[in-house]
Design a protein around this motif. Structure first.
Motif, short mmCIF file in Angstrom:
data_model
loop_
_atom_site.label_atom_id
_atom_site.label_comp_id
_atom_site.label_asym_id
_atom_site.label_seq_id
_atom_site.Cartn_x
_atom_site.Cartn_y
_atom_site.Cartn_z
N PRO A 198 30.63 -19.86 -1.71
CA PRO A 198 30.25 -20.90 -0.74
C PRO A 198 28.93 -21.53 -1.16
N PRO A 199 28.65 -22.75 -0.73
CA PRO A 199 27.36 -23.38 -1.06
C PRO A 199 26.22 -22.58 -0.42
N ASN A 200 25.13 -22.38 -1.17
CA ASN A 200 24.03 -21.58 -0.60
C ASN A 200 22.96 -22.44 0.05
N HIS A 201 23.16 -23.78 0.03
CA HIS A 201 22.24 -24.71 0.70
C HIS A 201 20.78 -24.47 0.30
N ASP A 202 20.59 -24.10 -0.96
CA ASP A 202 19.24 -23.92 -1.53
C ASP A 202 18.43 -22.83 -0.83
N PHE A 203 19.10 -21.83 -0.30
CA PHE A 203 18.38 -20.68 0.23
C PHE A 203 18.03 -19.74 -0.92
N VAL A 204 16.78 -19.32 -0.98
CA VAL A 204 16.33 -18.39 -2.01
C VAL A 204 15.45 -17.32 -1.36
N PRO A 205 15.32 -16.15 -2.01
CA PRO A 205 14.46 -15.10 -1.45
C PRO A 205 13.02 -15.56 -1.29
N CYS A 206 12.42 -15.20 -0.17
CA CYS A 206 10.99 -15.49 0.06
C CYS A 206 10.37 -14.24 0.68
N LEU A 207 9.84 -13.40 -0.18
CA LEU A 207 9.38 -12.08 0.26
C LEU A 207 7.87 -11.90 0.18
N GLU A 208 7.16 -12.92 -0.18
CA GLU A 208 5.70 -12.78 -0.28
C GLU A 208 5.10 -12.50 1.09
N ALA A 209 4.14 -11.59 1.10
CA ALA A 209 3.43 -11.29 2.35
C ALA A 209 2.48 -12.43 2.69
N SER A 210 2.06 -12.49 3.96
CA SER A 210 1.13 -13.52 4.41
C SER A 210 -0.27 -13.25 3.85
N PRO A 211 -1.15 -14.25 3.86
CA PRO A 211 -2.53 -14.06 3.35
C PRO A 211 -3.28 -12.95 4.08
N ASN A 212 -2.91 -12.66 5.32
CA ASN A 212 -3.62 -11.63 6.10
C ASN A 212 -3.11 -10.21 5.84
N TYR A 213 -2.07 -10.10 5.04
CA TYR A 213 -1.47 -8.79 4.76
C TYR A 213 -2.36 -8.02 3.80
N THR A 214 -2.73 -6.80 4.15
CA THR A 214 -3.65 -6.02 3.32
C THR A 214 -2.96 -4.80 2.72
N ALA A 215 -3.58 -4.27 1.68
CA ALA A 215 -3.09 -3.02 1.10
C ALA A 215 -3.25 -1.90 2.12
N PRO A 216 -2.46 -0.84 2.02
CA PRO A 216 -2.57 0.24 3.02
C PRO A 216 -3.95 0.89 3.01
N VAL A 217 -4.48 1.08 4.20
CA VAL A 217 -5.78 1.75 4.34
C VAL A 217 -5.55 3.25 4.44
N GLU A 218 -6.62 4.01 4.61
CA GLU A 218 -6.48 5.46 4.72
C GLU A 218 -5.57 5.82 5.88
N SER A 219 -4.53 6.60 5.59
CA SER A 219 -3.51 6.85 6.61
C SER A 219 -3.99 7.86 7.66
N GLN A 220 -3.28 7.84 8.78
CA GLN A 220 -3.59 8.73 9.89
C GLN A 220 -2.93 10.10 9.74
N GLY A 221 -1.87 10.15 8.94
CA GLY A 221 -1.14 11.41 8.78
C GLY A 221 0.10 11.19 7.95
N TYR A 222 1.01 12.15 7.97
CA TYR A 222 2.21 12.11 7.14
C TYR A 222 3.46 11.94 7.99
N LEU A 223 4.36 11.09 7.50
CA LEU A 223 5.63 10.86 8.17
C LEU A 223 6.75 11.48 7.33
N LEU A 224 7.38 12.51 7.88
CA LEU A 224 8.57 13.11 7.27
C LEU A 224 9.80 12.46 7.88
#
Length: 530
Positions: A98-124
């Motif tokens: 089917p025609p994809n109507h020029d849809f392409v992946p756009c996965l970049e985070a926003s300018p305000n998105y930061t790297a993970p800071v020191e975590s609070q604990g562990y998630l199992l």
């Protein structure tokens, strides 16, 4: 003098004639004396790559369907090279995406998105379900770890479900790639630190389809008294909609980028795709006519009384399946049953696919085996599967590991020219979403409720297969071929948890969160091939 010249020419002619005959005999000898075995002696492109060759490559980056290739015309359209380029044959229409109507992946985070800071604990995380239910759950838990500022420990795969698969995360997925790919989003570790190995763990069943408020207020507050939170289940624990764009994009980066299959699985998956492609464009038919599916759904159409009783006993004896008493006829009339192999054959014929179409059966063991596959095979002799495409030695590492075998089917299905699921289960939804993400590859979703009425007419003799049936089935599926559309919201009139349950899954359709129009300013062209 002239006679001598004629004798010389005659002698040369005889020598040339003998040489041509010798070459012809050699060619015939090579063809007939060395017949092919069940698994052919494939050229290099059909053999397993070496560990060095496959280490840094992914099947989604390497394999391009014929209809999307810029360097090579699709097999079904090569005849056009001799004719008018504007003419599209009926055969080509069967394979045209089917025609994809020029849809392409756009996965970049926003300018305000930061790297993970020191975590609070562990998630199992204890995942649950089959391969694709676990995949979606893992991606959701990546997002949850980000929301509650946790260090994610590599999830534990389900070893207690119907399939009894003992595979660990690293057996199915590329563990190192998963950790490295998410380093700017969530800190991921392979196991708890030694000093916390026996520390108390707060076990929680996260509420299904929960949003930001639930995790930020009720779950994140648990860090005050706990260093480790254990999610007892992972399926459907995060809302499909109304989440921040950065969280939605993170789910897609996890699903389509970080959660890569283990190198051994990807290598065999690529091998199977190449061997299917040797026959031309192919259909991947997800034929969910397996014992667990039929027992769970209560669907017994076309089965013998003994088979129906066996499935009923399995359902009654499986503790975690809540619904025991199921009316098979009612299930089928509502479109809740998978197509039978016979119905799948009628459907494919009505769509116009010829009998020489190569079809990959993406499934486990078909219930009833050859007895239920006979009608489909009589229509389409070129039925193939991982078991027929690969040798016993090539498949041996995956035997008795249902998740790893399902991963092979997943790869061949995503890369197929046409994907047709006989039932809208977890794999069907996951493959459909991945194919949308990779360019809206053709995915035909059978309207089972409408088809059942037609199939019953054929069975009762009030309708015959032919042009009338074909026209009706083609018409009802014109808008069910995977073209771009916005994700469906809840069914009108539903309330509470049922409202969330009725929504289309996030992983079925990544529009609008992870696919944008090409001219969108935040399109990251480097992600288009993923």
């Amino acid at each position: 003098m002239q006679k001598r010249r004629w004798r010389t020419l005659a002698l040369l002619r005889k020598v040339l004639t003998c040489a041509i005959c010798a070459i012809s005999l050699l060619a015939l000898f090579s063809i007939h004396v060395f017949p092919s075995s069940r698994v052919p002696n494939f050229s290099d492109s059909f053999k397993l790559p070496t560990q060095h060759e496959s280490k840094h490559q992914s099947w989604t980056q390497e394999l391009t369907p014929p209809h999307l290739s810029k360097s090579k015309a699709p097999l079904s359209s090569r005849s056009h090279q001799l004719g008018s380029a504007s003419v599209i044959s009926d055969s080509d229409k069967l394979w045209k995406p089917p025609p994809n109507h020029d849809f392409v992946p756009c996965l970049e985070a926003s300018p305000n998105y930061t790297a993970p800071v020191e975590s609070q604990g562990y998630l199992l995380v204890h995942t649950n379900g089959g391969l694709n239910q676990m995949r979606a759950g893992i991606c959701d838990m990546v997002a949850v770890a980000r929301i509650i500022n946790a260090t994610l420990v590599i999830p534990e795969l389900d070893k207690e479900s119907f399939w009894q698969d003992t595979s660990n995360f690293s057996d199915v997925f590329d563990e190192d790639h998963f950790i490295n790919a998410l380093e700017n989003d969530v800190k991921v570790v392979k196991k708890l630190p030694k000093e916390l190995a026996f520390a108390p763990k707060s076990v929680r069943y996260f509420r299904s389809w929960s949003g930001m408020d639930y995790y930020q207020e009720q779950i994140a507050s648990m860090w005050v008294n706990n260093e480790i939170i254990r999610a007892a289940k992972s399926d459907s624990r995060l809302a499909n909609n109304n989440l921040p764009p950065d969280i939605q994009k993170l789910r897609c980066r996890a699903c389509y980028g970080a959660l890569r299959f283990a190198p051994r699985i990807e290598a065999i998956g690529k091998l199977l795709v190449n061997r299917m492609r040797a026959n031309g464009p192919y259909i991947a038919l997800h034929l969910r006519f397996e014992k667990d599916m039929l027992a769970f759904s209560g669907c017994t159409h076309d089965l013998s009384p003994a088979e129906a009783d066996e499935l009923r006993m399995i359902r009654e004896n499986t503790v975690y399946w809540k619904i025991k008493d199921i009316d098979s006829g009612e299930q089928r009339s509502k479109g809740y049953c998978p197509l039978t192999p016979k119905e799948a054959g009628i459907f494919l014929s009505a769509l116009g696919y010829p009998s020489n179409t190569p079809i990959y059966i993406a499934a486990g063991e078909i219930y009833g085996g050859d007895s239920h596959m006979a009608d489909l095979r009589s229509r389409y002799p070129l039925l193939m599967s991982k078991e027929t495409l690969a040798s016993a030695d090539e498949l041996e590492p995956f035997i008795d590991h249902s998740s790893q075998l399902a991963a092979l089917d997943y790869i061949v299905s995503v890369e197929s020219d046409v994907f047709i699921p006989s039932y809208s289960g977890n794999m069907a939804r996951a493959v459909e979403g991945h194919r949308r993400f990779l360019g809206h590859r053709k995915t035909i979703s059978p309207d089972r409720k409408a088809l059942v009425r037609l199939f019953d007419k054929i069975e009762h003799g009030t309708m015959k297969e032919g042009k009338n049936l074909s026209n009706r089935i083609i018409e009802m599926h014109k808008k069910r071929q995977g073209s771009p559309r916005k994700r469906k919201g809840p069914v009108s009139g539903t309330k509470g948890m049922e409202r969330f349950r009725s929504e289309e899954s996030f992983y079925v359709n990544p529009i609008p969160d992870c696919l944008c129009h090409r001219e969108s300013p935040n399109v990251n062209s480097s992600l288009i091939t993923r």
